[in-house]
Design a protein around this motif. Structure first.
Motif, PDB file in Angstrom:
ATOM      1  N   ILE A 186     -46.373 -18.388  81.885  1.00  0.00           N
ATOM      2  CA  ILE A 186     -47.262 -19.540  82.126  1.00  0.00           C
ATOM      3  C   ILE A 186     -48.121 -19.290  83.370  1.00  0.00           C
ATOM      4  O   ILE A 186     -49.328 -19.516  83.358  1.00  0.00           O
ATOM      5  N   ALA A 187     -47.479 -18.801  84.431  1.00  0.00           N
ATOM      6  CA  ALA A 187     -48.202 -18.594  85.691  1.00  0.00           C
ATOM      7  C   ALA A 187     -49.319 -17.582  85.500  1.00  0.00           C
ATOM      8  O   ALA A 187     -50.395 -17.690  86.106  1.00  0.00           O
ATOM      9  N   HIS A 188     -49.082 -16.622  84.622  1.00  0.00           N
ATOM     10  CA  HIS A 188     -50.085 -15.600  84.352  1.00  0.00           C
ATOM     11  C   HIS A 188     -51.320 -16.222  83.687  1.00  0.00           C
ATOM     12  O   HIS A 188     -52.447 -15.844  83.975  1.00  0.00           O
ATOM     13  N   ALA A 189     -51.072 -17.199  82.809  1.00  0.00           N
ATOM     14  CA  ALA A 189     -52.171 -17.779  82.032  1.00  0.00           C
ATOM     15  C   ALA A 189     -52.850 -18.956  82.727  1.00  0.00           C
ATOM     16  O   ALA A 189     -54.022 -19.230  82.495  1.00  0.00           O
ATOM     17  N   HIS A 190     -52.111 -19.669  83.563  1.00  0.00           N
ATOM     18  CA  HIS A 190     -52.679 -20.891  84.150  1.00  0.00           C
ATOM     19  C   HIS A 190     -52.352 -20.965  85.636  1.00  0.00           C
ATOM     20  O   HIS A 190     -51.273 -20.586  86.053  1.00  0.00           O
ATOM     21  N   GLU A 191     -53.284 -21.542  86.364  1.00  0.00           N
ATOM     22  CA  GLU A 191     -53.014 -21.766  87.788  1.00  0.00           C
ATOM     23  C   GLU A 191     -52.237 -23.064  87.905  1.00  0.00           C
ATOM     24  O   GLU A 191     -52.774 -24.101  88.292  1.00  0.00           O
ATOM     25  N   ALA A 192     -50.971 -23.036  87.544  1.00  0.00           N
ATOM     26  CA  ALA A 192     -50.229 -24.291  87.486  1.00  0.00           C
ATOM     27  C   ALA A 192     -49.158 -24.331  88.568  1.00  0.00           C
ATOM     28  O   ALA A 192     -48.695 -23.299  89.025  1.00  0.00           O
ATOM     29  N   LYS A 193     -48.805 -25.568  88.944  1.00  0.00           N
ATOM     30  CA  LYS A 193     -47.666 -25.729  89.855  1.00  0.00           C
ATOM     31  C   LYS A 193     -46.421 -25.821  88.986  1.00  0.00           C
ATOM     32  O   LYS A 193     -46.305 -26.721  88.141  1.00  0.00           O
ATOM     33  N   LEU A 194     -45.506 -24.878  89.189  1.00  0.00           N
ATOM     34  CA  LEU A 194     -44.321 -24.821  88.333  1.00  0.00           C
ATOM     35  C   LEU A 194     -43.069 -24.818  89.194  1.00  0.00           C
ATOM     36  O   LEU A 194     -43.059 -24.284  90.302  1.00  0.00           O
ATOM     37  N   THR A 207     -47.997 -30.741  87.014  1.00  0.00           N
ATOM     38  CA  THR A 207     -46.968 -29.957  87.683  1.00  0.00           C
ATOM     39  C   THR A 207     -45.775 -29.996  86.740  1.00  0.00           C
ATOM     40  O   THR A 207     -45.346 -31.082  86.332  1.00  0.00           O
ATOM     41  N   VAL A 208     -45.255 -28.827  86.378  1.00  0.00           N
ATOM     42  CA  VAL A 208     -44.216 -28.793  85.351  1.00  0.00           C
ATOM     43  C   VAL A 208     -42.902 -28.289  85.922  1.00  0.00           C
ATOM     44  O   VAL A 208     -42.859 -27.232  86.561  1.00  0.00           O
ATOM     45  N   ALA A 209     -41.846 -29.054  85.688  1.00  0.00           N
ATOM     46  CA  ALA A 209     -40.496 -28.651  86.088  1.00  0.00           C
ATOM     47  C   ALA A 209     -39.768 -28.185  84.834  1.00  0.00           C
ATOM     48  O   ALA A 209     -39.485 -28.979  83.933  1.00  0.00           O
ATOM     49  N   LEU A 210     -39.517 -26.889  84.782  1.00  0.00           N
ATOM     50  CA  LEU A 210     -38.867 -26.310  83.590  1.00  0.00           C
ATOM     51  C   LEU A 210     -37.375 -26.145  83.863  1.00  0.00           C
ATOM     52  O   LEU A 210     -36.988 -25.558  84.883  1.00  0.00           O
ATOM     53  N   ALA A 211     -36.555 -26.625  82.940  1.00  0.00           N
ATOM     54  CA  ALA A 211     -35.110 -26.451  83.080  1.00  0.00           C
ATOM     55  C   ALA A 211     -34.560 -25.789  81.827  1.00  0.00           C
ATOM     56  O   ALA A 211     -35.002 -26.083  80.710  1.00  0.00           O
ATOM     57  N   ASP A 212     -33.619 -24.886  82.034  1.00  0.00           N
ATOM     58  CA  ASP A 212     -32.969 -24.256  80.893  1.00  0.00           C
ATOM     59  C   ASP A 212     -31.632 -23.694  81.367  1.00  0.00           C
ATOM     60  O   ASP A 212     -31.446 -23.401  82.545  1.00  0.00           O
ATOM     61  N   VAL A 213     -30.725 -23.504  80.417  1.00  0.00           N
ATOM     62  CA  VAL A 213     -29.421 -22.945  80.755  1.00  0.00           C
ATOM     63  C   VAL A 213     -29.505 -21.410  80.836  1.00  0.00           C
ATOM     64  O   VAL A 213     -28.647 -20.770  81.439  1.00  0.00           O
ATOM     65  N   ASN A 214     -30.561 -20.845  80.255  1.00  0.00           N
ATOM     66  CA  ASN A 214     -30.700 -19.394  80.170  1.00  0.00           C
ATOM     67  C   ASN A 214     -31.622 -18.880  81.286  1.00  0.00           C
ATOM     68  O   ASN A 214     -32.852 -18.917  81.163  1.00  0.00           O
ATOM     69  N   ALA A 215     -31.024 -18.405  82.371  1.00  0.00           N
ATOM     70  CA  ALA A 215     -31.806 -18.040  83.566  1.00  0.00           C
ATOM     71  C   ALA A 215     -32.817 -16.910  83.327  1.00  0.00           C
ATOM     72  O   ALA A 215     -33.986 -17.054  83.704  1.00  0.00           O
ATOM     73  N   PRO A 216     -32.428 -15.785  82.716  1.00  0.00           N
ATOM     74  CA  PRO A 216     -33.414 -14.709  82.551  1.00  0.00           C
ATOM     75  C   PRO A 216     -34.610 -15.117  81.697  1.00  0.00           C
ATOM     76  O   PRO A 216     -35.770 -14.811  82.026  1.00  0.00           O
ATOM     77  N   VAL A 244     -36.201 -32.641  91.572  1.00  0.00           N
ATOM     78  CA  VAL A 244     -37.593 -32.653  91.104  1.00  0.00           C
ATOM     79  C   VAL A 244     -38.348 -33.813  91.753  1.00  0.00           C
ATOM     80  O   VAL A 244     -39.448 -33.659  92.289  1.00  0.00           O
ATOM     81  N   THR A 245     -37.728 -34.981  91.734  1.00  0.00           N
ATOM     82  CA  THR A 245     -38.403 -36.175  92.263  1.00  0.00           C
ATOM     83  C   THR A 245     -38.638 -36.029  93.767  1.00  0.00           C
ATOM     84  O   THR A 245     -39.713 -36.375  94.265  1.00  0.00           O
ATOM     85  N   ALA A 246     -37.630 -35.494  94.464  1.00  0.00           N
ATOM     86  CA  ALA A 246     -37.768 -35.347  95.924  1.00  0.00           C
ATOM     87  C   ALA A 246     -38.846 -34.309  96.249  1.00  0.00           C
ATOM     88  O   ALA A 246     -39.692 -34.524  97.122  1.00  0.00           O
ATOM     89  N   ALA A 247     -38.839 -33.188  95.534  1.00  0.00           N
ATOM     90  CA  ALA A 247     -39.763 -32.103  95.870  1.00  0.00           C
ATOM     91  C   ALA A 247     -41.187 -32.384  95.406  1.00  0.00           C
ATOM     92  O   ALA A 247     -42.149 -32.010  96.072  1.00  0.00           O
ATOM     93  N   LEU A 248     -41.322 -33.044  94.257  1.00  0.00           N
ATOM     94  CA  LEU A 248     -42.659 -33.193  93.668  1.00  0.00           C
ATOM     95  C   LEU A 248     -43.205 -34.612  93.815  1.00  0.00           C
ATOM     96  O   LEU A 248     -44.328 -34.901  93.416  1.00  0.00           O
ATOM     97  N   GLY A 249     -42.383 -35.487  94.342  1.00  0.00           N
ATOM     98  CA  GLY A 249     -42.870 -36.818  94.704  1.00  0.00           C
ATOM     99  C   GLY A 249     -42.776 -37.873  93.621  1.00  0.00           C
ATOM    100  O   GLY A 249     -42.769 -39.057  93.899  1.00  0.00           O
ATOM    101  N   ARG A 252     -49.735 -35.514  87.609  1.00  0.00           N
ATOM    102  CA  ARG A 252     -48.531 -35.943  86.894  1.00  0.00           C
ATOM    103  C   ARG A 252     -47.441 -34.869  86.983  1.00  0.00           C
ATOM    104  O   ARG A 252     -47.740 -33.665  86.981  1.00  0.00           O
ATOM    105  N   VAL A 253     -46.209 -35.320  87.013  1.00  0.00           N
ATOM    106  CA  VAL A 253     -45.072 -34.394  87.029  1.00  0.00           C
ATOM    107  C   VAL A 253     -44.331 -34.516  85.700  1.00  0.00           C
ATOM    108  O   VAL A 253     -43.941 -35.607  85.284  1.00  0.00           O
TER     109      VAL A 253
END
Ligand SMILES: NC(=O)c1ccc[n+]([C@@H]2O[C@H](COP(=O)([O-])OP(=O)(O)OC[C@H]3O[C@@H](n4cnc5c(N)ncnc54)[C@H](O)[C@@H]3O)[C@@H](O)[C@H]2O)c1
Length: 252
Positions: A50-58, A32-41, A78-83, A7-8
């Motif tokens: 998250i990547a440190h704690a889980h072997e996730a596709k982000l 597979t999680v697509a995270l969006a935010d206005v705050n880049a840092p 997101v839809t094009a890249a993750l299907g 699931r995406v």
């Protein structure tokens, strides 16, 4: 648990607070999680956590939900890249509290634009791909405040608007396998709550029947259920996750 395998899940305002807790939870359940935010840092830090704690596709995208062109590009990307796009979580929100006569035009528009208009931009963009799949889950963030709250005319209007929007998305999505639901958190320990006026926060905390604020994980638990396949017959609801504060007075 791996119920989100394949699931995406796309989440706005995902860099901290509830958004980050939900991204972590969905990732832990195989999405597979697509995270969006206005705050880049902050977004970069979030993904590292998250990547440190889980072997996730982000995937991360810097997106301002008030800008419909950015939102459209995000959802298309997101839809094009993750299907596919299975779950949209409209979580981004801000507060600019004041008594009604002191709310500036800027404070009114900023709050409505992020929570309500931003949620609309995302839902509109997600509807097409979800319809084509015949499957979708849209979770939007209201608040216990949606029923009315002193000093929050702008926020309450946005959060009540989310309820109306959700109920209508539910009607339009029903025949396409799309559910739309809202979560109305009470007082949850996040940077947003920490930014609230201290005495006001203490007074409110005192009114919670369970006598403590909620954890971001409490909200992530609710979102992970509402967005699941198992919740497929639930649509158009507002789920209070608030330790009982919306029930009414708590005399003790
Ligand atoms: N924490 C609570 O007690 C509580 C209670 C009720 C409702 N809520 C709602 O839950 C949601 C999350 O709250 P939180 O406490 O995690 O807030 P938070 O302030 O901790 O995090 C909000 C995130 O949204 C992002 N954001 C702000 N404007 C944005 C924009 N234009 N585009 C994209 N991202 C943007 C911020 O950068 C931040 O990362 C909000 O909609 C809030 O109104 C929170």
């Amino acid at each position: 648990m791996n119920r989100y395998h394949g699931r995406v899940v796309a989440i706005t305002g995902a860099a901290q607070g509830l958004g980050l807790a939900m991204a972590t939870r969905f990732a832990a359940e195989g999405a597979t999680v697509a995270l969006a935010d206005v705050n880049a840092p902050t977004l970069t830090d979030a993904v590292e956590t998250i990547a440190h704690a889980h072997e996730a596709k982000l995937r991360t995208d810097v997106v301002d939900v008030t800008d419909s062109a950015q939102v459209n590009d995000w959802i298309t990307g997101v839809t094009a890249a993750l299907g596919r796009l299975d779950v949209l979580v409209n979580n981004a929100g801000i507060i600019r509290d004041n008594r009604v006569e002191d709310i500036t035009d800027d404070d009114w528009h900023a709050v409505i634009d992020v929570s309500l208009t931003g949620g609309f931009h995302c839902a509109r963009a997600a509807f097409g791909p979800m319809k084509r799949q015949g499957y979708g889950r849209i979770i939007s963030f209201s608040s216990m405040s949606w029923r009315g709250n002193f000093g929050q005319t702008n926020y309450v209007a946005a959060k009540a608007g989310i309820v109306g929007m959700t109920r209508t998305l539910a009607l339009e999505g029903a025949r396409h396998g799309i559910t739309a639901n809202a979560i109305a958190p009470g007082l949850i320990d996040t940077p947003m709550l920490a930014s609230m006026n201290g005495p006001a926060r203490d007074k409110l905390t005192d009114k919670i029947p369970m006598r403590h604020t909620g954890r971001p994980e409490d909200i992530a638990e609710a979102a992970a259920f509402l967005a699941s396949e198992a919740a497929g017959y639930i649509t158009g609801i507002v789920l209070d996750v608030d330790g009982g504060i919306s029930i009414g007075s708590s005399i003790r």
